[in-house]
Design a protein around this motif. Structure first.
Motif, short mmCIF file in Angstrom:
data_model
loop_
_atom_site.label_atom_id
_atom_site.label_comp_id
_atom_site.label_asym_id
_atom_site.label_seq_id
_atom_site.Cartn_x
_atom_site.Cartn_y
_atom_site.Cartn_z
N ARG A 116 0.85 -1.20 0.00
CA ARG A 116 0.00 0.00 0.00
C ARG A 116 0.88 1.25 0.00
O ARG A 116 2.05 1.20 0.39
CB ARG A 116 -0.93 0.01 1.21
CG ARG A 116 -0.22 -0.06 2.54
CD ARG A 116 -1.24 -0.08 3.69
NE ARG A 116 -0.58 -0.14 4.99
CZ ARG A 116 -0.22 -1.27 5.58
NH1 ARG A 116 -0.45 -2.43 4.99
NH2 ARG A 116 0.37 -1.24 6.77
N PRO A 117 0.32 2.37 -0.40
CA PRO A 117 1.10 3.62 -0.46
C PRO A 117 1.46 4.12 0.93
O PRO A 117 0.80 3.79 1.93
CB PRO A 117 0.15 4.61 -1.15
CG PRO A 117 -0.92 3.78 -1.77
CD PRO A 117 -1.04 2.56 -0.92
N LEU A 118 2.50 4.92 0.98
CA LEU A 118 2.83 5.64 2.21
C LEU A 118 1.73 6.66 2.49
O LEU A 118 1.05 7.13 1.56
CB LEU A 118 4.18 6.34 2.06
CG LEU A 118 5.39 5.40 1.94
CD1 LEU A 118 6.62 6.18 1.50
CD2 LEU A 118 5.66 4.69 3.25
N PRO A 119 1.55 7.03 3.77
CA PRO A 119 0.42 7.93 4.12
C PRO A 119 0.47 9.28 3.42
O PRO A 119 -0.56 9.78 2.94
CB PRO A 119 0.56 8.08 5.64
CG PRO A 119 1.35 6.91 6.09
CD PRO A 119 2.27 6.56 4.96
N MET A 120 1.64 9.89 3.35
CA MET A 120 1.76 11.22 2.77
C MET A 120 2.19 11.11 1.30
O MET A 120 3.19 10.46 0.98
CB MET A 120 2.77 12.07 3.54
CG MET A 120 2.40 12.27 5.00
SD MET A 120 0.80 13.12 5.19
CE MET A 120 1.19 14.72 4.47
N ARG A 121 1.44 11.75 0.40
CA ARG A 121 1.73 11.70 -1.03
C ARG A 121 2.59 12.90 -1.44
O ARG A 121 2.48 13.99 -0.87
CB ARG A 121 0.44 11.71 -1.85
CG ARG A 121 -0.56 10.63 -1.45
CD ARG A 121 -0.09 9.24 -1.79
NE ARG A 121 -1.04 8.21 -1.42
CZ ARG A 121 -2.04 7.79 -2.20
NH1 ARG A 121 -2.20 8.33 -3.40
NH2 ARG A 121 -2.87 6.85 -1.78
N ASN B 60 7.20 11.46 4.76
CA ASN B 60 6.67 10.40 5.61
C ASN B 60 7.55 10.09 6.80
O ASN B 60 7.42 9.03 7.44
CB ASN B 60 6.45 9.14 4.77
CG ASN B 60 5.27 9.26 3.84
OD1 ASN B 60 4.14 9.04 4.25
ND2 ASN B 60 5.51 9.65 2.59
N SER C 158 4.40 5.34 -3.69
CA SER C 158 4.01 6.73 -3.96
C SER C 158 2.53 6.89 -4.22
O SER C 158 2.00 8.01 -4.18
CB SER C 158 4.79 7.27 -5.16
OG SER C 158 4.44 6.57 -6.35
N GLY C 159 1.85 5.77 -4.50
CA GLY C 159 0.43 5.85 -4.84
C GLY C 159 0.19 6.42 -6.22
O GLY C 159 -0.91 6.91 -6.50
#
Length: 338
Positions: A11-16, A36, A82-83
């Motif tokens: 899954r992506p890291l919380p902060m984009r 992050n 990175s999402g």
């Protein structure tokens, strides 16, 4: 047991973080990690198995010296963390293009070579960053060793200097006009226009080497706050004449007249312009003669221009054998580097 390096992130890291067009992969990864709360070593632990991981502190400390390279699996991992879609990352980050990836179809691998192999690391204009609300320094992977921001009239380069990091060209109206003229040359004549600018730039480099104390170039360097004879100053001080010379080279190519008499008449034309520019024609004559020799025969019948739509200008036969249509100014030119 941590299986992240084997299985990859899920899954992506919380902060984009949004990449900047042309940004180096290393620059983007640093910004994403910091957003992050991850130092480089912690972030890289999530990317895969890599080289240079024994010294992540040095890599993080000197972003202007190194670029991050990954294989296909590593690129996929970055996409997940990175999402962002892989295609978007490829368009934004030049080092993630298919032909720049590390070989191998196995687990994610990354390397961090100390010399960027596919270009120059040049700082992004900080004022552009402020406008886009990017507070950190961003490093671009540039084909050339310098960039001119037409919006904010700032010149940045790969000198890795912070004194100053960016040079204002606001007081150099001739450089601002040259930037616009270069873009016009590119728009109208595509790769041929850019290759002629590359040729002209290489000629002017040689010209400067024989006459570095030319008053107009010295004054231009001083106005920019640079040492007149510094390597950093050379591209900036010869830039206006290089663009003007490129247009004169275009005129020669378009005329298609290449007899010794035609070449002599073109030299006279350049000599008159040199007088207008207030630079010594004799200092650049040998470089001009060399360029004429490499453009003495028209394009071969089988040569064709890249592009669609209206017919594109095809440059001289020998030029096309030497120059390439991608890469640095030196690579796009038929002239030798100093």
């Amino acid at each position: 047991m941590d299986l992240t390096g084997l299985l990859g992130p899920s899954r992506p890291l919380p902060m984009r973080v949004r990449p900047v067009g042309g940004e180096s992969t290393g620059s983007f990864v640093r910004r994403l990690g910091r957003a992050n709360g991850l130092d480089l070593a912690s972030f890289l632990a999530r990317v895969g198995q890599g080289q240079a991981s024994q010294d992540p502190e040095q890599v993080e400390k000197y972003p202007q010296y190194t670029e991050m390279m990954v294989n296909a699996a590593g690129r996929t991992y970055l996409s997940v963390l990175s999402g962002l879609d892989v295609g978007l990352l490829q368009r934004a980050l030049p080092s993630l293009a298919d032909d720049r990836l590390l070989p191998g179809t196995g687990p994610a691998v990354w390397q961090w070579p100390w010399e960027a192999e596919s270009g120059h690391l040049v700082p992004w204009c900080a004022l552009c960053g402020h406008r886009r609300r990017v507070g950190e320094r961003v490093w671009l992977m540039s084909a050339d060793s310098w960039r001119l921001c037409g919006r904010h009239l700032r010149w940045t380069d790969d000198s890795r200097s912070t004194d100053p990091e960016a040079v204002s060209v606001a007081a150099l109206s001739e450089c601002v006009a040259a930037h616009r003229d270069r873009l016009r040359l590119q728009r109208r004549f595509k790769s041929a226009g850019e290759e002629l600018f590359a040729d002209a730039f290489q000629v002017m480099y040689q010209w400067w080497a024989f006459a570095p104390d030319t008053l107009v170039w010295v004054q231009r360097a001083w106005t920019a706050g640079l040492e007149a004879r510094s390597a950093r100053a050379v591209p900036l001080v010869v830039f206006p004449e290089a663009v003007k010379l490129a247009w004169l080279m275009l005129r020669f190519e378009q005329a298609g007249l290449r007899t010794p008499q035609d070449r002599g008449r073109w030299l006279v034309l350049v000599q008159r312009q040199a007088d207008v520019w207030d630079i010594d024609f004799a200092a650049g004559k040998n470089a001009l003669l060399q360029w004429l020799e490499r453009h003495s025969r028209p394009a071969a019948a089988g040569d064709s221009a890249v592009g669609t739509g209206r017919r594109q200008l095809v440059l001289a036969e020998r030029h096309n054998r030497i120059a390439v249509r991608a890469g640095s100014l030196q690579q796009r030119s038929c002239m030798p580097s100093l």
